[in-house]
Every structure is written in C-alpha cells, then in structure tokens.
Design a protein around this motif. Structure first.
Motif, PDB file in Angstrom:
ATOM      1  N   UNK A   1       0.646  -1.182  -0.075  1.00 53.61           N
ATOM      2  CA  UNK A   1      -0.097   0.040  -0.075  1.00 53.61           C
ATOM      3  C   UNK A   1       0.961   1.410  -0.367  1.00 53.61           C
ATOM      4  N   UNK A   2       2.045   1.328   0.874  1.00 52.20           N
ATOM      5  CA  UNK A   2       2.991   2.533   0.736  1.00 52.20           C
ATOM      6  C   UNK A   2       3.529   2.254  -1.074  1.00 52.20           C
ATOM      7  N   UNK A   3       4.071   1.638  -0.810  1.00 49.74           N
ATOM      8  CA  UNK A   3       4.593   2.034  -2.784  1.00 49.74           C
ATOM      9  C   UNK A   3       3.814   2.347  -3.515  1.00 49.74           C
ATOM     10  N   UNK A   4       2.519   1.634  -3.415  1.00 53.64           N
ATOM     11  CA  UNK A   4       1.028   2.564  -4.138  1.00 53.64           C
ATOM     12  C   UNK A   4       1.129   3.610  -4.053  1.00 53.64           C
ATOM     13  N   UNK A   5       1.171   4.100  -3.405  1.00 50.18           N
ATOM     14  CA  UNK A   5       0.791   5.337  -2.208  1.00 50.18           C
ATOM     15  C   UNK A   5       2.097   6.135  -3.307  1.00 50.18           C
ATOM     16  N   UNK A   6       3.650   5.904  -2.626  1.00 49.67           N
ATOM     17  CA  UNK A   6       4.476   6.122  -3.080  1.00 49.67           C
ATOM     18  C   UNK A   6       4.426   6.538  -4.680  1.00 49.67           C
ATOM     19  N   UNK A   7       3.864   6.021  -5.571  1.00 47.47           N
ATOM     20  CA  UNK A   7       3.707   6.041  -7.215  1.00 47.47           C
ATOM     21  C   UNK A   7       2.792   6.936  -7.138  1.00 47.47           C
ATOM     22  N   UNK A   8       1.796   7.243  -7.200  1.00 46.02           N
ATOM     23  CA  UNK A   8       0.649   8.014  -7.546  1.00 46.02           C
ATOM     24  C   UNK A   8       1.280   9.476  -6.695  1.00 46.02           C
TER      25      UNK A   8
ATOM     26  N   UNK B   1     -16.869   4.270   2.134  1.00 48.47           N
ATOM     27  CA  UNK B   1     -15.937   4.198   1.459  1.00 48.47           C
ATOM     28  C   UNK B   1     -14.470   3.773   2.476  1.00 48.47           C
ATOM     29  N   UNK B   2     -13.507   3.007   2.873  1.00 52.89           N
ATOM     30  CA  UNK B   2     -12.569   2.460   3.646  1.00 52.89           C
ATOM     31  C   UNK B   2     -11.410   4.017   2.687  1.00 52.89           C
ATOM     32  N   UNK B   3     -10.458   5.073   3.751  1.00 55.38           N
ATOM     33  CA  UNK B   3     -10.455   5.734   3.512  1.00 55.38           C
ATOM     34  C   UNK B   3      -8.864   5.242   4.096  1.00 55.38           C
ATOM     35  N   UNK B   4      -7.803   5.066   3.208  1.00 52.80           N
ATOM     36  CA  UNK B   4      -6.226   4.940   3.214  1.00 52.80           C
ATOM     37  C   UNK B   4      -5.778   6.890   3.179  1.00 52.80           C
ATOM     38  N   UNK B   5      -4.894   6.866   4.126  1.00 48.07           N
ATOM     39  CA  UNK B   5      -3.832   7.753   4.504  1.00 48.07           C
ATOM     40  C   UNK B   5      -2.525   7.547   4.684  1.00 48.07           C
ATOM     41  N   UNK B   6      -1.978   7.931   3.189  1.00 46.08           N
ATOM     42  CA  UNK B   6      -0.411   7.332   3.059  1.00 46.08           C
ATOM     43  C   UNK B   6       0.456   8.913   3.274  1.00 46.08           C
ATOM     44  N   UNK B   7       1.254   8.920   3.922  1.00 45.97           N
ATOM     45  CA  UNK B   7       1.823  10.079   3.747  1.00 45.97           C
ATOM     46  C   UNK B   7       3.864  10.173   4.084  1.00 45.97           C
ATOM     47  N   UNK B   8       4.052  10.867   3.515  1.00 49.20           N
ATOM     48  CA  UNK B   8       6.144  11.144   3.811  1.00 49.20           C
ATOM     49  C   UNK B   8       6.250  12.005   3.881  1.00 49.20           C
TER      50      UNK B   8
ATOM     51  N   UNK C   1      -9.708   4.418   8.244  1.00 49.41           N
ATOM     52  CA  UNK C   1      -9.728   3.932   8.212  1.00 49.41           C
ATOM     53  C   UNK C   1      -8.447   2.726   8.308  1.00 49.41           C
ATOM     54  N   UNK C   2      -7.498   3.948   7.711  1.00 50.95           N
ATOM     55  CA  UNK C   2      -5.918   3.143   7.556  1.00 50.95           C
ATOM     56  C   UNK C   2      -4.557   4.295   7.541  1.00 50.95           C
ATOM     57  N   UNK C   3      -3.962   4.797   8.136  1.00 47.91           N
ATOM     58  CA  UNK C   3      -3.422   5.914   8.195  1.00 47.91           C
ATOM     59  C   UNK C   3      -1.424   5.556   8.874  1.00 47.91           C
ATOM     60  N   UNK C   4      -0.347   5.915   7.648  1.00 49.10           N
ATOM     61  CA  UNK C   4       0.349   5.182   6.811  1.00 49.10           C
ATOM     62  C   UNK C   4       1.499   6.425   7.051  1.00 49.10           C
TER      63      UNK C   4
END
Length: 266
Positions: A60-67, A206-213, A232-235
C-alpha cells in the motif's frame, strides 16, 4: 524539499518484480520523474530491494508512492488510470484527482509549493476550525497555513467551478468510491492528512487510506484523535533524519509515525 531525480525508475522496477509474485498492479509503470523526499524514498527502495516478499503495509505504501510521484511528474501517460484531473492549488501546488475503475478507488495525491511548506512549518502558527469535521470533533483546530489552501481546493479552482467531491463523482461517472487514497509528501502530505479526514466524512461508506511521506504536523490533539477515529488506515512514513514531521514545534507530534530505514520497518 530537495528532490531525488532518479528514484522513480528504480522504484517501479521493484514494483514490476514484486507484482508478478503477488497481484497485478493497476499502475504498472510510470515515467522517470522527481522524487518526493530523498531520505524516505531511498529507504523505501532499500526495504524493497532486500525483501523477497511484500506485505500489505509495504504494498500500500508503494502504491501511494507511485501516485505521489505522478503529481510531481505532472504526467500520467504511462499509468493506466481510467480518468484523472490535475488541479492547481492556490498556494502554487497541485492535486492529482484520479479514478481507478477495477477497485472503485478515488486517488487524491497532493503536492505543495515550497513556500507553502515553509509557511506550514513556521514557528508562527495561526489555528482555525475546519468546515468539514462533524459535531464530535467540532472543537478541533488545525494550522491555517495548511487549512486555507486545502479548503479552497474543496470549493473548486479557477479551472473547475465544481467542488472536489463533484470532481470525484464526475471522474467515476456516477459510482461512489469504495476506497479513497489520500497521499502526498512534505507539505503535500499535510494536505493529504486533511483530505483523509474530509474523505471519511464525505464518503462514510468508503475505506479511507491516508499514506504520507515526511509530512509536517497539522492540528491539535483533538484533530489527531479525529484522524485516528475516522480514517481506516493511516501510515505516516518518515525517517530519523527528517525534521518536517516535528514541525511546527507548537503542534503535537503525529500519533502514528513509522520509520523506514535499512531493512526494518519500525
């Protein structure tokens, strides 16, 4: 934030390697582009290179990094998104709003201008209430330097008279998203944090994913609590040498801060 110009190509080679062993990615390739945070993305590559399996957290982290890379590249030609818009922000940054049909996913990848990130991390902080948190968190306040450009994006831009929720519905051609991914690096990650809470309120099914760098702090303790309760998910990825997540110093540190370094996640 300094940009590492070559990391995206290496990242996507790793993605293609792992995709065959696990599942097909909806975003299989991306053009070489600026990175999103030198130390974080290099550590992410190190983890991918040394692990022969990729768990849900890293996938999921890599997916977010691509976007997140795409919003820096300002080009999505090599990525099979079903529809998308890149909208300008009032601070000079931009947001990629994309739709992926096969997973019924709305993606919002945020990029802040450098001067906006500097304003977000300034020691002089003005706090303000949001317009979108419900009654349970009505007293939460956030850094206005982050909030103001974000709320202007919610209301629409000079390129679009419709608000952000309507833009998502236009891209989906009707269906509500079953998943919303909010992502970004640095100041863009701060926008993504506000975006995640907004999405949880706007699309409650909706399932909400929050992934930041390497994102700076956004709000007070009640706002941080709202993020934990609504999303729902926070990295929130960072590295020990990255100072942005500790700024501005007058705000509490994020409650969830995961470090990527060498072959560990901790």
């Amino acid at each position: 934030m300094q940009i590492n110009a070559g990391w995206a190509t290496l990242l996507l080679l790793s993605l293609m390697k792992f995709a065959t062993a696990h599942r097909q990615l909806t975003q299989s390739t991306a053009p070489p582009s600026p990175g999103t945070g030198q130390s974080i993305t290099q550590d992410l590559l190190d983890v991918l290179a040394k692990n022969q399996s990729i768990g849900p957290q890293l996938y999921k982290t890599v997916e977010a990094a691509v976007y997140t890379t795409l919003v820096y590249a300002n080009n999505t030609n090599s990525v099979p998104l079903d529809d998308y818009m890149i909208l300008p922000l009032s601070d000079g940054g931009q947001v990629l709003v994309a739709w992926v049909d096969n997973s019924t996913t709305a993606v919002l990848a945020w990029r802040a201008a450098d001067n906006a990130t500097e304003a977000m991390t300034s020691s002089s902080v003005q706090m303000a209430a949001t317009s979108f948190l419900g009654n349970d968190f009505a007293n939460a306040v956030v850094n206005n330097a982050t909030l103001d450009p974000f709320q202007k994006a919610l209301q629409g831009t000079s390129n679009s008279s419709q608000d952000l929720a309507m833009t998502i519905m236009q891209l989906s051609n009707g269906p509500f998203p079953r998943r919303v991914l909010c992502t970004g690096a640095g100041g863009g990650g701060a926008y993504a944090t506000l975006c995640a809470v907004w999405a949880a309120v706007t699309f409650p099914l909706a399932q909400v994913r929050h992934i930041t760098f390497g994102a700076p702090a956004v709000g007070d303790e009640l706002f941080s609590w709202s993020l934990q309760q609504l999303v729902d998910l926070s990295y929130m990825w960072s590295t020990p040498g990255d100072t942005l997540p500790t700024l501005p110093v007058v705000l509490p540190l994020p409650n969830v801060l995961t470090y990527l370094q060498d072959n560990d996640t901790r």
